[in-house]
Write a protein that holds these residues in place. Sequence first.
Motif, PDB file in Angstrom:
ATOM      1  N   ALA A 192      -7.155   9.274  30.800  1.00 58.38           N
ATOM      2  CA  ALA A 192      -8.503   9.037  31.335  1.00 58.38           C
ATOM      3  C   ALA A 192      -9.646   9.886  30.358  1.00 58.38           C
ATOM      4  O   ALA A 192     -10.781   9.687  30.298  1.00 58.38           O
ATOM      5  CB  ALA A 192      -8.596   9.680  32.618  1.00 58.38           C
ATOM      6  N   LEU A 193      -9.018  10.958  29.687  1.00 53.65           N
ATOM      7  CA  LEU A 193      -9.655  11.917  28.971  1.00 53.65           C
ATOM      8  C   LEU A 193     -10.020  11.290  27.562  1.00 53.65           C
ATOM      9  O   LEU A 193     -10.938  11.734  26.792  1.00 53.65           O
ATOM     10  CB  LEU A 193      -9.303  13.292  28.658  1.00 53.65           C
ATOM     11  CG  LEU A 193      -9.547  14.154  30.083  1.00 53.65           C
ATOM     12  CD1 LEU A 193      -8.439  15.308  29.880  1.00 53.65           C
ATOM     13  CD2 LEU A 193     -10.816  14.304  30.471  1.00 53.65           C
ATOM     14  N   VAL A 194      -9.231  10.310  27.163  1.00 57.69           N
ATOM     15  CA  VAL A 194      -9.217   9.659  25.555  1.00 57.69           C
ATOM     16  C   VAL A 194     -11.098   9.082  25.417  1.00 57.69           C
ATOM     17  O   VAL A 194     -11.381   9.425  24.364  1.00 57.69           O
ATOM     18  CB  VAL A 194      -8.136   8.580  25.419  1.00 57.69           C
ATOM     19  CG1 VAL A 194      -8.503   7.997  24.107  1.00 57.69           C
ATOM     20  CG2 VAL A 194      -7.113   9.597  25.342  1.00 57.69           C
ATOM     21  N   PRO A 195     -11.065   8.311  26.282  1.00 58.22           N
ATOM     22  CA  PRO A 195     -12.477   7.473  26.141  1.00 58.22           C
ATOM     23  C   PRO A 195     -13.721   8.704  26.274  1.00 58.22           C
ATOM     24  O   PRO A 195     -14.472   8.423  25.323  1.00 58.22           O
ATOM     25  CB  PRO A 195     -12.638   6.541  27.461  1.00 58.22           C
ATOM     26  CG  PRO A 195     -11.378   6.334  28.086  1.00 58.22           C
ATOM     27  CD  PRO A 195     -10.564   7.686  27.556  1.00 58.22           C
ATOM     28  N   LEU A 196     -13.441   9.616  26.988  1.00 55.17           N
ATOM     29  CA  LEU A 196     -14.723  10.659  27.103  1.00 55.17           C
ATOM     30  C   LEU A 196     -14.568  11.326  25.771  1.00 55.17           C
ATOM     31  O   LEU A 196     -15.631  11.718  25.210  1.00 55.17           O
ATOM     32  CB  LEU A 196     -14.408  11.620  28.071  1.00 55.17           C
ATOM     33  CG  LEU A 196     -15.186  12.749  28.481  1.00 55.17           C
ATOM     34  CD1 LEU A 196     -16.577  11.947  28.967  1.00 55.17           C
ATOM     35  CD2 LEU A 196     -14.977  13.555  29.388  1.00 55.17           C
ATOM     36  N   GLY A 197     -13.465  11.693  25.325  1.00 57.57           N
ATOM     37  CA  GLY A 197     -13.558  12.335  23.942  1.00 57.57           C
ATOM     38  C   GLY A 197     -13.979  11.486  22.808  1.00 57.57           C
ATOM     39  O   GLY A 197     -14.518  12.070  21.987  1.00 57.57           O
ATOM     40  N   LEU A 198     -13.822   9.976  22.971  1.00 57.92           N
ATOM     41  CA  LEU A 198     -14.238   9.190  21.799  1.00 57.92           C
ATOM     42  C   LEU A 198     -15.914   9.201  22.068  1.00 57.92           C
ATOM     43  O   LEU A 198     -16.421   9.302  20.855  1.00 57.92           O
ATOM     44  CB  LEU A 198     -13.667   7.915  21.935  1.00 57.92           C
ATOM     45  CG  LEU A 198     -12.432   7.602  21.682  1.00 57.92           C
ATOM     46  CD1 LEU A 198     -11.756   6.044  22.070  1.00 57.92           C
ATOM     47  CD2 LEU A 198     -11.972   8.025  20.109  1.00 57.92           C
ATOM     48  N   VAL A 199     -16.269   9.344  23.140  1.00 58.80           N
ATOM     49  CA  VAL A 199     -17.702   9.376  23.351  1.00 58.80           C
ATOM     50  C   VAL A 199     -18.302  10.656  22.614  1.00 58.80           C
ATOM     51  O   VAL A 199     -19.374  10.665  22.010  1.00 58.80           O
ATOM     52  CB  VAL A 199     -18.179   9.225  24.763  1.00 58.80           C
ATOM     53  CG1 VAL A 199     -19.528   9.501  24.917  1.00 58.80           C
ATOM     54  CG2 VAL A 199     -17.737   7.642  25.114  1.00 58.80           C
TER      55      VAL A 199
END
Length: 145
Positions: free
Chosen positions: A37-44
């Motif tokens: 779940a934290l991967v898309p947030l990190g990409l943003v």
Amino acid sequence: MIAETICSAVAAAGLGIAAVTAYRKRFLAAARLAAYALVPLGLVMTGAVEWAADTAFSPVAWAGFGVLGAAWLLFTATRAAERRSGGTRKERKAAAKAARRDAVAPAASAPSLAGTARPAAGPKKTAAPAEDFSDIEAILKKHGI
């Protein structure tokens, strides 16, 4: 802008599912879900999503992908043609040189070939017919004929 919002919503939903999973005492699965779940947030947060969105709607970027595809096709086509023809020019040249060396004197070493002069081109001497027939006679005698 919309891509960042979608990625943030996916991250929030994933963290919510991870919290429910942890509540059910499945901590290993919850930790794995939180990581995903934290991967898309990190990409943003790194700006990778904005770059990807700009690239997806850029004609120059798509032309670049087309050029890369053409280069890949040329590379694979030349490799296939090289395999069909029996190797590169350098490999064929080395094989021909080795064949010539073996044809001159298969048992001779390379230094001994370097010091010898090549015979003059003249009429080739053929082996005496008696030698050929002696080999054949020896084979026939060996088989009892």
